[in-house]
Design a protein around this motif. Structure first.
Motif, PDB file in Angstrom:
ATOM      1  N   SER A   1      -0.286   7.360  -3.863  1.00  0.00           N
ATOM      2  CA  SER A   1       0.488   7.086  -2.649  1.00  0.00           C
ATOM      3  C   SER A   1      -0.402   6.856  -1.442  1.00  0.00           C
ATOM      4  CB  SER A   1       1.453   8.246  -2.366  1.00  0.00           C
ATOM      5  OG  SER A   1       0.739   9.422  -2.021  1.00  0.00           O
ATOM      6  N   SER A   2      -1.671   7.268  -1.536  1.00  0.00           N
ATOM      7  CA  SER A   2      -2.597   7.095  -0.416  1.00  0.00           C
ATOM      8  C   SER A   2      -3.467   5.847  -0.555  1.00  0.00           C
ATOM      9  CB  SER A   2      -3.515   8.315  -0.309  1.00  0.00           C
ATOM     10  OG  SER A   2      -4.405   8.389  -1.415  1.00  0.00           O
ATOM     11  N   ARG A   3      -3.371   5.150  -1.684  1.00  0.00           N
ATOM     12  CA  ARG A   3      -4.206   3.986  -1.922  1.00  0.00           C
ATOM     13  C   ARG A   3      -3.685   2.766  -1.170  1.00  0.00           C
ATOM     14  NH1 ARG A   3      -4.991   2.752  -8.113  1.00  0.00           N
ATOM     15  NH2 ARG A   3      -6.758   1.525  -7.351  1.00  0.00           N
ATOM     16  N   SER A   4      -4.621   1.915  -0.783  1.00  0.00           N
ATOM     17  CA  SER A   4      -4.255   0.680  -0.108  1.00  0.00           C
ATOM     18  C   SER A   4      -4.468  -0.544  -0.996  1.00  0.00           C
ATOM     19  CB  SER A   4      -5.086   0.520   1.175  1.00  0.00           C
ATOM     20  OG  SER A   4      -6.475   0.511   0.884  1.00  0.00           O
ATOM     21  N   VAL A   5      -4.886  -0.322  -2.252  1.00  0.00           N
ATOM     22  CA  VAL A   5      -5.154  -1.429  -3.172  1.00  0.00           C
ATOM     23  C   VAL A   5      -3.845  -2.112  -3.538  1.00  0.00           C
ATOM     24  CG1 VAL A   5      -6.054  -2.050  -5.433  1.00  0.00           C
ATOM     25  CG2 VAL A   5      -7.204  -0.299  -4.078  1.00  0.00           C
ATOM     26  N   THR A   6      -3.818  -3.419  -3.429  1.00  0.00           N
ATOM     27  CA  THR A   6      -2.598  -4.157  -3.753  1.00  0.00           C
ATOM     28  C   THR A   6      -2.657  -4.797  -5.135  1.00  0.00           C
ATOM     29  OG1 THR A   6      -3.492  -6.110  -2.640  1.00  0.00           O
ATOM     30  CG2 THR A   6      -2.091  -4.643  -1.338  1.00  0.00           C
ATOM     31  N   GLU A   7      -3.833  -5.095  -5.614  1.00  0.00           N
ATOM     32  CA  GLU A   7      -3.979  -5.720  -6.929  1.00  0.00           C
ATOM     33  C   GLU A   7      -4.435  -4.684  -7.944  1.00  0.00           C
ATOM     34  OE1 GLU A   7      -6.403  -9.333  -9.201  1.00  0.00           O
ATOM     35  OE2 GLU A   7      -6.534  -9.100  -7.034  1.00  0.00           O
ATOM     36  N   LYS A   8      -3.573  -4.388  -8.907  1.00  0.00           N
ATOM     37  CA  LYS A   8      -3.875  -3.390  -9.917  1.00  0.00           C
ATOM     38  C   LYS A   8      -4.635  -4.011 -11.089  1.00  0.00           C
ATOM     39  CE  LYS A   8      -1.535  -0.164  -7.760  1.00  0.00           C
ATOM     40  NZ  LYS A   8      -2.174   1.012  -7.177  1.00  0.00           N
ATOM     41  N   LYS A   9      -5.468  -3.203 -11.733  1.00  0.00           N
ATOM     42  CA  LYS A   9      -6.286  -3.693 -12.831  1.00  0.00           C
ATOM     43  C   LYS A   9      -5.564  -3.656 -14.170  1.00  0.00           C
ATOM     44  CE  LYS A   9     -10.684  -2.430 -10.687  1.00  0.00           C
ATOM     45  NZ  LYS A   9     -11.933  -1.633 -10.811  1.00  0.00           N
ATOM     46  N   ALA A  10      -4.493  -2.897 -14.257  1.00  0.00           N
ATOM     47  CA  ALA A  10      -3.770  -2.788 -15.524  1.00  0.00           C
ATOM     48  C   ALA A  10      -2.296  -2.550 -15.239  1.00  0.00           C
ATOM     49  CB  ALA A  10      -4.334  -1.649 -16.373  1.00  0.00           C
ATOM     50  N   GLY A  11      -1.456  -2.972 -16.165  1.00  0.00           N
ATOM     51  CA  GLY A  11      -0.022  -2.763 -16.030  1.00  0.00           C
ATOM     52  C   GLY A  11       0.748  -4.064 -16.020  1.00  0.00           C
ATOM     53  N   LEU A  12       1.970  -3.997 -16.485  1.00  0.00           N
ATOM     54  CA  LEU A  12       2.809  -5.187 -16.611  1.00  0.00           C
ATOM     55  C   LEU A  12       3.341  -5.631 -15.255  1.00  0.00           C
ATOM     56  CD1 LEU A  12       3.962  -7.051 -18.795  1.00  0.00           C
ATOM     57  CD2 LEU A  12       5.949  -5.535 -18.931  1.00  0.00           C
TER      58      LEU A  12
END
Length: 339
Positions: free
Chosen positions: A311-322
């Motif tokens: 919930s504290s992350r600002s990353v918008t592009e995830k490395k894994a997941g559908l």
């Protein structure tokens, strides 16, 4: 103890440093100073690069070295040889990816490993490090192990973790499921409900490694979890109980998923299709490590702490997941066919 950690600010390295400090050890970090350099202002920090710039390590001594950042055997060789007379114990963090012939479960430390011919090693040396690691990760990790064992004969601890999860996990493989269940709605679940999975909380791993270093334990250990078999269904149900009160988990058959180009591991983290014939990868034998004191916190704690960090992350592009749109489309097709 005086401990040297090669790295020490990213994920496992971060928690190794934190645990060592909590246990009262004097810690020195050696890294490039690029990943969260503001962490641990109380420790000594030596700036350099294990790929060619080890000058800051010369003329120093420590009781033990912990190496969670070695991926290329030629760079591990260089650091190990430089430190052989400067430290009494060397811990190398390898990977369960060293194993080959994964068609049977319950792989222990004596299982066969992937090996490379010399000509392939020379090809990898000529590549950019990231490319070489991506192409032969497990085989290179095994060669790293051999360099450590050769230089620190009888003085090395080799740890082979499986999937490491928890706060500050940058791979998104475990956190995908935690976030997806927390979001709610129809959640696509892959393949067999009873498929076994394994992972270990980074804090449990770090605490155990530090205890092993303190006791100067030598040898090779698989290190993943949990203590007893965990199925994909049990894991998702635990996520649902912990963070998802408005969730409908929809199990979709493997053949259907593959036909819709849903990939294991990247699209569906923790899932390796049965057709890949790799049951050994997520069913590693960890009895030796448990006999040596490896313990596990409740899964609920890992789920909650991971969600809090996410919930504290600002990353918008995830490395894994559908992708959400793809998940919706696959579920729509599955439901329409009444499967």
């Amino acid at each position: 103890m005086k401990l040297l950690i090669l790295g020490g600010t990213r994920f496992l390295g971060r928690f190794l440093t934190e645990t060592a400090l909590q246990n009262g050890h004097e810690v020195t970090l050696f890294n490039r100073g690029k990943t969260e350099p503001e962490l641990f202002p109380e420790v000594e920090k030596l700036i350099g690069d294990r790929n060619g710039d080890l000058e800051a390590l010369r003329g120093r001594s420590w009781d033990a070295v912990i190496d969670p950042s070695g991926y290329l055997p030629w760079s591990v060789q260089e650091s190990a040889e430089l430190l052989t007379d400067s430290a009494g114990h060397y811990t190398f963090i390898s990977s369960a990816s060293v194993y080959d012939q994964l068609d049977q479960p319950d792989i222990d430390e004596n299982h066969s490993v992937g090996k490379l011919p010399q000509e392939r090693i020379e090809e990898l040396k000529a590549m950019e490090p990231a490319q070489a690691i991506a192409e032969n990760y497990g085989e290179l990790k095994y060669l790293c192990e051999k360099e450590v064992e050769r230089v620190f004969t009888g003085r090395s601890l080799i740890v082979r973790p499986g999937l490491i999860v928890g706060p500050f996990d940058f791979t998104d493989r475990f956190s995908y499921w935690v976030n997806r269940i927390a979001k709610g709605g129809e959640v696509l679940a892959p393949g067999r409900r009873d498929k076994e999975i394994q992972f270990i909380d980074v804090r449990d791993l770090a605490e155990w490694i530090i205890r092993m270093v303190e006791s100067k334990v030598y040898g090779t250990y698989n290190a993943t979890g949990p203590a007893t078999e965990l199925t994909m269904e049990e894991f998702l149900d635990r996520c649902k109980e912990t963070v998802g009160d408005r969730v409908d988990i929809v199990w979709v058959e493997e053949k259907f998923l593959l036909g819709h180009e849903v990939n294991g591991w990247t699209d569906m983290p923790l899932w390796i299709p049965d057709s890949a014939n790799m049951p050994g990868f997520l069913s590693v034998n960890i009895q030796k490590a448990m006999d040596a004191g490896l313990k596990f916190r409740p899964l609920k704690e890992t789920i909650l702490d991971t969600l809090k960090w996410e919930s504290s992350r600002s990353v918008t592009e995830k490395k894994a997941g559908l992708d959400p749109a793809k998940e919706k489309a696959v579920l729509k097709d599955w439901n329409e066919k009444g499967l």
